[in-house]
Design an enzyme around this catalytic site. Structure first.
Site, short mmCIF file in Angstrom:
data_model
loop_
_atom_site.label_atom_id
_atom_site.label_comp_id
_atom_site.label_asym_id
_atom_site.label_seq_id
_atom_site.Cartn_x
_atom_site.Cartn_y
_atom_site.Cartn_z
N LYS A 5 -6.92 25.58 69.13
CA LYS A 5 -7.83 26.03 70.00
C LYS A 5 -7.05 25.65 71.53
O LYS A 5 -6.44 24.64 71.32
CB LYS A 5 -9.22 25.37 69.92
CG LYS A 5 -9.10 23.55 69.63
CD LYS A 5 -10.27 23.10 68.97
CE LYS A 5 -9.98 21.57 69.03
NZ LYS A 5 -10.98 20.98 68.08
N ARG A 102 -23.36 16.65 66.07
CA ARG A 102 -22.76 17.97 67.36
C ARG A 102 -23.45 19.08 66.58
O ARG A 102 -24.36 19.25 66.38
CB ARG A 102 -21.27 17.60 67.31
CG ARG A 102 -21.17 18.04 68.72
CD ARG A 102 -19.46 17.30 68.81
NE ARG A 102 -18.62 18.10 68.29
CZ ARG A 102 -17.16 18.14 68.14
NH1 ARG A 102 -16.70 16.86 69.01
NH2 ARG A 102 -16.42 18.75 67.67
N TYR A 235 -2.57 10.90 100.52
CA TYR A 235 -3.66 10.90 101.19
C TYR A 235 -4.77 9.79 100.96
O TYR A 235 -4.57 9.11 100.22
CB TYR A 235 -4.75 11.97 100.36
CG TYR A 235 -4.23 13.44 100.76
CD1 TYR A 235 -4.17 13.86 101.91
CD2 TYR A 235 -4.26 14.50 99.44
CE1 TYR A 235 -3.76 15.48 102.13
CE2 TYR A 235 -3.78 15.66 99.76
CZ TYR A 235 -3.55 16.31 100.87
OH TYR A 235 -3.09 17.36 101.09
C1 LIG Z 1 -10.51 20.05 67.08
C2 LIG Z 1 -10.81 20.15 65.73
C3 LIG Z 1 -10.39 19.81 64.84
C4 LIG Z 1 -8.89 19.19 64.95
O1 LIG Z 1 -9.02 17.76 65.06
P1 LIG Z 1 -7.65 16.76 65.50
O2 LIG Z 1 -8.18 15.73 65.40
O3 LIG Z 1 -7.06 17.34 66.39
O4 LIG Z 1 -6.73 17.05 64.32
C5 LIG Z 1 -10.63 20.04 63.42
N1 LIG Z 1 -11.72 20.58 63.04
C6 LIG Z 1 -12.77 20.86 64.10
C7 LIG Z 1 -14.09 21.48 63.83
C8 LIG Z 1 -12.35 20.66 65.49
O5 LIG Z 1 -13.15 21.10 66.50
#
Ligand SMILES: *Cc1c(COP(=O)(O)O)cnc(C)c1O
Length: 349
Positions: A5, A102, A235
């Site tokens: 992702k 979540r 800046y």
């Molecule tokens: C991003 C994500 C992962 C991967 O998590 P890591 O800690 O980067 O290995 C796994 N499962 C879900 C549902 C996620 O959103």
């Protein structure tokens, strides 16, 4: 499952997915259906799962492209409607909230979700092939909540199996779960951060797990000049030189993904680190090279923000009051990616 992702945590989703599949990964994971569709279009044929949906998610396209869908609740009906339109069954992984608070069905809502899923499955609109959940504190192995989440997950699995679903995969482990909780692995694990060679634990380096960071953020010193004592820098003139010195210009700024807050973080040139002085601007930032340097030793020379030959991603994360996940993921599309194929010697796009 290689989790790619957010453009492969900033590394390039297609390149990472391709490398991971070649190395033996069986699945590719994305948050959004649109991310998964882009990979399918680019030729990735492996089993794929997407789990974060809105009312705009193109479920029709996902089903047509053979992308498995995570289901938390409301999305089940939308997916079934798409399957009805397409006259093709969707492949579903039921997501259970075992404590993260979540996405995912609560345990209280799970029986109702199973009932509806069962009706859709009998109508030929979908097949429940998986159950999954996500861990909240596995990066802090001493905390008790992971045990509780794994126990709730076992209960959820029992409910799903008792409802007559024939599961192909059960999955809950993310990178910290993979590294610290073998009892969380089941048939499938979802590897994100570890895939990129980074450690999810505050006090353990990637090397302690045999991991090697994949990303090196590097540029070249774009200018070097001598300035007098009390020269204001960048800046706001929040930094002034304390003596006559040489300033080096680094052509990376917050538009490239350097956190603006990370003033003071180190840039490494020929093995020596120089803190960023003054504010990080949109396109650039400044380092103080000191008074006794030959500008020719710096102008045009490689400057490593983090990665091989420089400081760790974690050093930059610490300076920005964030985590390594965020630092690599936010490196913007303006920064060209070069991929090292096979050996570490050969670079190519
Ligand atoms: C991003 C994500 C992962 C991967 O998590 P890591 O800690 O980067 O290995 C796994 N499962 C879900 C549902 C996620 O959103």
């Amino acid at each position: 499952m290689a989790v790619v992702k957010a453009d492969g945590y900033g590394h390039g989703a297609l390149q990472v997915a391709t490398a991971a599949l070649e190395a033996g990964a069986g699945w590719v994971g994305c948050a959004h259906v649109t991310e998964a569709l882009a990979l399918r279009k680019a030729g990735i044929e492996a089993p794929m799962l997407a789990w974060l949906h809105t009312h705009d998610t193109p479920f029709d396209d996902a089903i047509a492209a053979g992308i498995d869908l995570g289901v938390s609740g409301w999305d089940l009906d939308a997916i079934a409607a798409s399957a009805q339109r397409l006259q093709a069954p969707a492949r579903i992984h039921l997501k259970v909230d075992t404590g993260l608070g979540r996405n995912g069905s609560t345990m209280a809502d799970l029986p109702g979700l199973l009932q509806r899923a069962s009706e859709y499955q009998e109508a030929g609109l979908l097949r429940v092939v998986g159950i999954f959940s996500h861990l909240a504190v596995a990066d802090e192995p001493e905390r008790p909540e992971t045990d509780m989440q794994l126990a709730v997950f076992d209960e959820a699995i029992a409910l799903v199996e008792a409802a007559g679903f024939d599961l192909e995969v059960r999955h809950i482990a993310n990178t910290p779960g993979i590294l610290s909780r073998p009892d969380s692995h089941h048939e499938l694990v979802r590897l994100g951060l570890g895939l990129y060679g980074l450690s999810p634990f505050e006090n353990e380096t990637p090397g302690s797990f045999g991991l090697r960071p994949a990303m090196k953020l590097v540029t070249r010193v774009a200018n070097v000049k001598k300035v007098p004592l009390n020269q204001g820098v960048s800046y706001g003139l929040s930094y002034h030189t304390t003596a006559e010195t040489y300033l080096g210009l680094i052509p990376l700024g917050y538009a490239d993904g350097l956190p603006r807050i990370a003033t003071g973080a180190p840039v490494t040139i020929n093995g020596k680190s120089y803190p960023v002085r003054g504010r990080i601007a949109m396109d650039q930032c400044v380092i103080d090279l000191g008074p006794d340097v030959d500008p020719a030793d710096f102008l045009g020379v490689e400057a490593v923000i983090f990665g091989e030959g420089g400081q760790s991603v974690n050093t930059w994360a610490y300076a920005a009051n964030t985590i390594n996940y965020e630092v690599v993921t936010r490196i913007s599309p303006r920064v060209p990616r070069y991929y090292i194929q096979g050996s570490w010697g050969e670079a190519g796009e």
